[in-house]
Design a protein around this motif. Structure first.
Motif, PDB file in Angstrom:
ATOM      1  N   GLN A  12       0.798  -1.173   0.017  1.00 38.98           N
ATOM      2  CA  GLN A  12       0.058   0.029   0.108  1.00 38.98           C
ATOM      3  C   GLN A  12       0.899   1.255  -0.127  1.00 38.98           C
ATOM      4  O   GLN A  12       0.518   2.214  -0.613  1.00 38.98           O
ATOM      5  CB  GLN A  12      -0.822  -0.086   1.181  1.00 38.98           C
ATOM      6  CG  GLN A  12      -1.787   1.211   1.417  1.00 38.98           C
ATOM      7  CD  GLN A  12      -2.666   0.683   2.737  1.00 38.98           C
ATOM      8  OE1 GLN A  12      -2.751   0.006   3.015  1.00 38.98           O
ATOM      9  NE2 GLN A  12      -3.168   2.119   3.244  1.00 38.98           N
ATOM     10  N   TRP A  13       1.870   1.214   0.503  1.00 40.53           N
ATOM     11  CA  TRP A  13       2.877   2.381   0.803  1.00 40.53           C
ATOM     12  C   TRP A  13       4.216   2.205  -0.017  1.00 40.53           C
ATOM     13  O   TRP A  13       4.863   3.417  -0.381  1.00 40.53           O
ATOM     14  CB  TRP A  13       3.242   2.492   2.258  1.00 40.53           C
ATOM     15  CG  TRP A  13       2.094   2.688   3.087  1.00 40.53           C
ATOM     16  CD1 TRP A  13       1.210   2.056   3.806  1.00 40.53           C
ATOM     17  CD2 TRP A  13       1.784   4.282   3.340  1.00 40.53           C
ATOM     18  NE1 TRP A  13       0.331   2.798   4.408  1.00 40.53           N
ATOM     19  CE2 TRP A  13       0.574   4.032   4.199  1.00 40.53           C
ATOM     20  CE3 TRP A  13       2.216   5.326   2.843  1.00 40.53           C
ATOM     21  CZ2 TRP A  13       0.105   5.211   4.579  1.00 40.53           C
ATOM     22  CZ3 TRP A  13       1.586   6.663   3.454  1.00 40.53           C
ATOM     23  CH2 TRP A  13       0.470   6.418   4.312  1.00 40.53           C
ATOM     24  N   ASN A  14       4.506   1.178  -0.638  1.00 43.25           N
ATOM     25  CA  ASN A  14       5.665   0.867  -1.703  1.00 43.25           C
ATOM     26  C   ASN A  14       5.274   0.192  -2.892  1.00 43.25           C
ATOM     27  O   ASN A  14       4.595  -0.609  -2.713  1.00 43.25           O
ATOM     28  CB  ASN A  14       6.671   0.184  -0.767  1.00 43.25           C
ATOM     29  CG  ASN A  14       7.224   0.941   0.456  1.00 43.25           C
ATOM     30  OD1 ASN A  14       7.883   1.734   0.501  1.00 43.25           O
ATOM     31  ND2 ASN A  14       6.528   0.400   1.899  1.00 43.25           N
ATOM     32  N   ASN A  15       5.995   0.385  -3.849  1.00 43.53           N
ATOM     33  CA  ASN A  15       5.925  -0.498  -5.059  1.00 43.53           C
ATOM     34  C   ASN A  15       7.320  -0.506  -5.960  1.00 43.53           C
ATOM     35  O   ASN A  15       7.687  -1.092  -6.870  1.00 43.53           O
ATOM     36  CB  ASN A  15       5.192   0.106  -6.007  1.00 43.53           C
ATOM     37  CG  ASN A  15       5.405   1.353  -6.685  1.00 43.53           C
ATOM     38  OD1 ASN A  15       6.357   1.993  -6.309  1.00 43.53           O
ATOM     39  ND2 ASN A  15       4.564   2.184  -7.327  1.00 43.53           N
ATOM     40  N   ASP A  16       8.543  -0.074  -5.247  1.00 43.65           N
ATOM     41  CA  ASP A  16       9.648  -0.347  -5.416  1.00 43.65           C
ATOM     42  C   ASP A  16      10.168  -1.694  -5.451  1.00 43.65           C
ATOM     43  O   ASP A  16      10.420  -2.121  -4.198  1.00 43.65           O
ATOM     44  CB  ASP A  16      10.812   0.831  -5.020  1.00 43.65           C
ATOM     45  CG  ASP A  16      12.249   0.754  -5.711  1.00 43.65           C
ATOM     46  OD1 ASP A  16      13.037   0.012  -5.141  1.00 43.65           O
ATOM     47  OD2 ASP A  16      12.361   1.576  -6.556  1.00 43.65           O
ATOM     48  N   ASP A  54       7.859   3.712   5.466  1.00 48.47           N
ATOM     49  CA  ASP A  54       7.561   5.262   5.007  1.00 48.47           C
ATOM     50  C   ASP A  54       8.554   5.825   4.127  1.00 48.47           C
ATOM     51  O   ASP A  54       8.507   6.802   3.589  1.00 48.47           O
ATOM     52  CB  ASP A  54       7.275   6.025   6.222  1.00 48.47           C
ATOM     53  CG  ASP A  54       8.767   6.315   7.168  1.00 48.47           C
ATOM     54  OD1 ASP A  54       9.680   5.547   6.870  1.00 48.47           O
ATOM     55  OD2 ASP A  54       8.699   7.306   7.611  1.00 48.47           O
ATOM     56  N   TYR A  55       9.671   4.678   3.786  1.00 50.89           N
ATOM     57  CA  TYR A  55      10.833   5.429   3.188  1.00 50.89           C
ATOM     58  C   TYR A  55      10.486   5.822   1.553  1.00 50.89           C
ATOM     59  O   TYR A  55      10.911   6.811   1.113  1.00 50.89           O
ATOM     60  CB  TYR A  55      11.987   4.173   3.120  1.00 50.89           C
ATOM     61  CG  TYR A  55      13.287   4.952   2.487  1.00 50.89           C
ATOM     62  CD1 TYR A  55      13.988   5.534   3.019  1.00 50.89           C
ATOM     63  CD2 TYR A  55      13.672   4.651   1.280  1.00 50.89           C
ATOM     64  CE1 TYR A  55      15.189   6.229   2.514  1.00 50.89           C
ATOM     65  CE2 TYR A  55      14.665   4.995   0.707  1.00 50.89           C
ATOM     66  CZ  TYR A  55      15.302   5.872   1.194  1.00 50.89           C
ATOM     67  OH  TYR A  55      16.520   6.368   0.558  1.00 50.89           O
ATOM     68  N   GLN A  56       9.587   5.038   0.779  1.00 51.15           N
ATOM     69  CA  GLN A  56       9.622   5.278  -0.359  1.00 51.15           C
ATOM     70  C   GLN A  56       8.821   6.665  -0.437  1.00 51.15           C
ATOM     71  O   GLN A  56       9.223   7.416  -1.516  1.00 51.15           O
ATOM     72  CB  GLN A  56       8.910   4.236  -1.249  1.00 51.15           C
ATOM     73  CG  GLN A  56       8.742   4.509  -2.562  1.00 51.15           C
ATOM     74  CD  GLN A  56       8.077   3.398  -3.531  1.00 51.15           C
ATOM     75  OE1 GLN A  56       8.086   2.382  -3.024  1.00 51.15           O
ATOM     76  NE2 GLN A  56       7.585   3.826  -4.692  1.00 51.15           N
ATOM     77  N   LYS A  57       7.822   6.939   0.393  1.00 50.31           N
ATOM     78  CA  LYS A  57       7.057   8.160  -0.115  1.00 50.31           C
ATOM     79  C   LYS A  57       7.770   9.221   0.665  1.00 50.31           C
ATOM     80  O   LYS A  57       7.455  10.299   0.297  1.00 50.31           O
ATOM     81  CB  LYS A  57       5.614   7.581   0.696  1.00 50.31           C
ATOM     82  CG  LYS A  57       4.711   8.862   0.513  1.00 50.31           C
ATOM     83  CD  LYS A  57       3.298   8.395   0.902  1.00 50.31           C
ATOM     84  CE  LYS A  57       2.079   9.641   0.511  1.00 50.31           C
ATOM     85  NZ  LYS A  57       0.694   9.505   0.580  1.00 50.31           N
ATOM     86  N   TYR A  58       8.418   9.073   1.826  1.00 47.71           N
ATOM     87  CA  TYR A  58       8.904  10.263   2.500  1.00 47.71           C
ATOM     88  C   TYR A  58      10.469  10.007   2.610  1.00 47.71           C
ATOM     89  O   TYR A  58      10.931   9.875   3.814  1.00 47.71           O
ATOM     90  CB  TYR A  58       8.503  10.266   3.995  1.00 47.71           C
ATOM     91  CG  TYR A  58       6.773  10.269   3.858  1.00 47.71           C
ATOM     92  CD1 TYR A  58       6.326  11.654   3.612  1.00 47.71           C
ATOM     93  CD2 TYR A  58       5.699   9.204   4.298  1.00 47.71           C
ATOM     94  CE1 TYR A  58       4.756  11.810   3.479  1.00 47.71           C
ATOM     95  CE2 TYR A  58       4.479   9.462   4.286  1.00 47.71           C
ATOM     96  CZ  TYR A  58       4.086  10.785   3.760  1.00 47.71           C
ATOM     97  OH  TYR A  58       2.611  10.805   3.982  1.00 47.71           O
ATOM     98  N   HIS A  62      12.419   9.905   6.603  1.00 45.10           N
ATOM     99  CA  HIS A  62      12.267   8.732   7.024  1.00 45.10           C
ATOM    100  C   HIS A  62      12.034   8.612   8.449  1.00 45.10           C
ATOM    101  O   HIS A  62      12.689   9.073   9.130  1.00 45.10           O
ATOM    102  CB  HIS A  62      13.184   7.940   6.494  1.00 45.10           C
ATOM    103  CG  HIS A  62      13.490   6.543   6.577  1.00 45.10           C
ATOM    104  ND1 HIS A  62      12.287   5.636   6.629  1.00 45.10           N
ATOM    105  CD2 HIS A  62      14.490   5.582   6.984  1.00 45.10           C
ATOM    106  CE1 HIS A  62      12.632   4.392   6.917  1.00 45.10           C
ATOM    107  NE2 HIS A  62      14.034   4.443   7.285  1.00 45.10           N
ATOM    108  N   HIS A  65       7.240   9.280   9.915  1.00 39.12           N
ATOM    109  CA  HIS A  65       5.609   8.638   9.359  1.00 39.12           C
ATOM    110  C   HIS A  65       5.303   7.217   9.744  1.00 39.12           C
ATOM    111  O   HIS A  65       4.325   7.099   9.486  1.00 39.12           O
ATOM    112  CB  HIS A  65       5.495   9.059   7.924  1.00 39.12           C
ATOM    113  CG  HIS A  65       5.710  10.185   7.577  1.00 39.12           C
ATOM    114  ND1 HIS A  65       4.579  11.427   7.844  1.00 39.12           N
ATOM    115  CD2 HIS A  65       6.904  11.055   7.271  1.00 39.12           C
ATOM    116  CE1 HIS A  65       5.149  12.600   7.401  1.00 39.12           C
ATOM    117  NE2 HIS A  65       6.585  12.349   6.882  1.00 39.12           N
TER     118      HIS A  65
END
Length: 187
Positions: A12-16, A54-58, A62, A65
């Motif tokens: 939900q928070w990452n796709n990498d 939260d790393y990919q989005k922020y 880091h 969040h």
């Protein structure tokens, strides 16, 4: 929370895919050390899986969040604190205190360093990697320059574990997921 639910939360928070391989790496290492210390392997594994939630989005914020993502999902204070503590001195002021937190702190960057070592091997694999191969690259500041070796060394000291032993145990843990993290190579 089940592992499947944790994976869904991560997605939900990452796709990498690179971050996914890192999450799987740290999960495997945390499970390995939980077994070694007689702790809950599932719980420790989920901490490893979600430690960078939260790393990919922020990336510039880091761990600021992580709590707002993990708490509503039902994770307890010990879980959230462990996640927050892995960035101690870098992007968090939560100092690792529990052995689970110390393992996460010590091995987070180490998994990346070992992966970098595997990528330059003829086999491109952790399956035939030995501690001496990792130690050979350790002193080269230009190799995997983004890895904070001092953090890994500090983590090993927190665990009262020789660096070589920490590296060896981490390699063994990564072998269990070598195919999933792209480190099976041509073996």
């Amino acid at each position: 929370m089940t592992r499947d639910q944790a994976v869904a939360l991560w997605r939900q928070w990452n796709n990498d895919e690179s971050l996914w391989r890192h999450a799987l790496s740290v999960e495997a290492v945390m499970r390995h050390f939980a077994h070694r210390y007689g702790e809950n392997e599932e719980y420790w594994g989920l901490v490893g899986l979600l430690h960078d939630i939260d790393y990919q989005k922020y990336p510039e914020e880091h761990l600021r969040h992580a709590r707002e993502i993990l708490a509503p999902a039902g994770f307890d204070e010990a879980f959230i604190r462990a996640v927050e503590s892995h960035g101690w001195g870098i992007c968090s002021d939560v100092e690792p205190a529990h052995v689970m937190e110390k393992v996460l702190f010590a091995t987070d960057e180490l998994t990346g360093f070992i992966a970098a070592c595997a990528y330059v091997r003829p086999s491109r694999s952790v399956l035939d990697m030995e501690v001496k191969s990792v130690k050979k690259k350790w002193g080269s500041a230009a190799f995997a320059a983004g890895v904070r070796r001092s953090v890994i060394e500090q983590g090993a000291q927190m665990l009262d574990m020789p660096l070589e032993e920490l590296i060896g145990e981490t390699i063994v843990a990564l072998r269990s997921v070598a195919a999933d993290i792209g480190l099976k190579g041509n073996l």
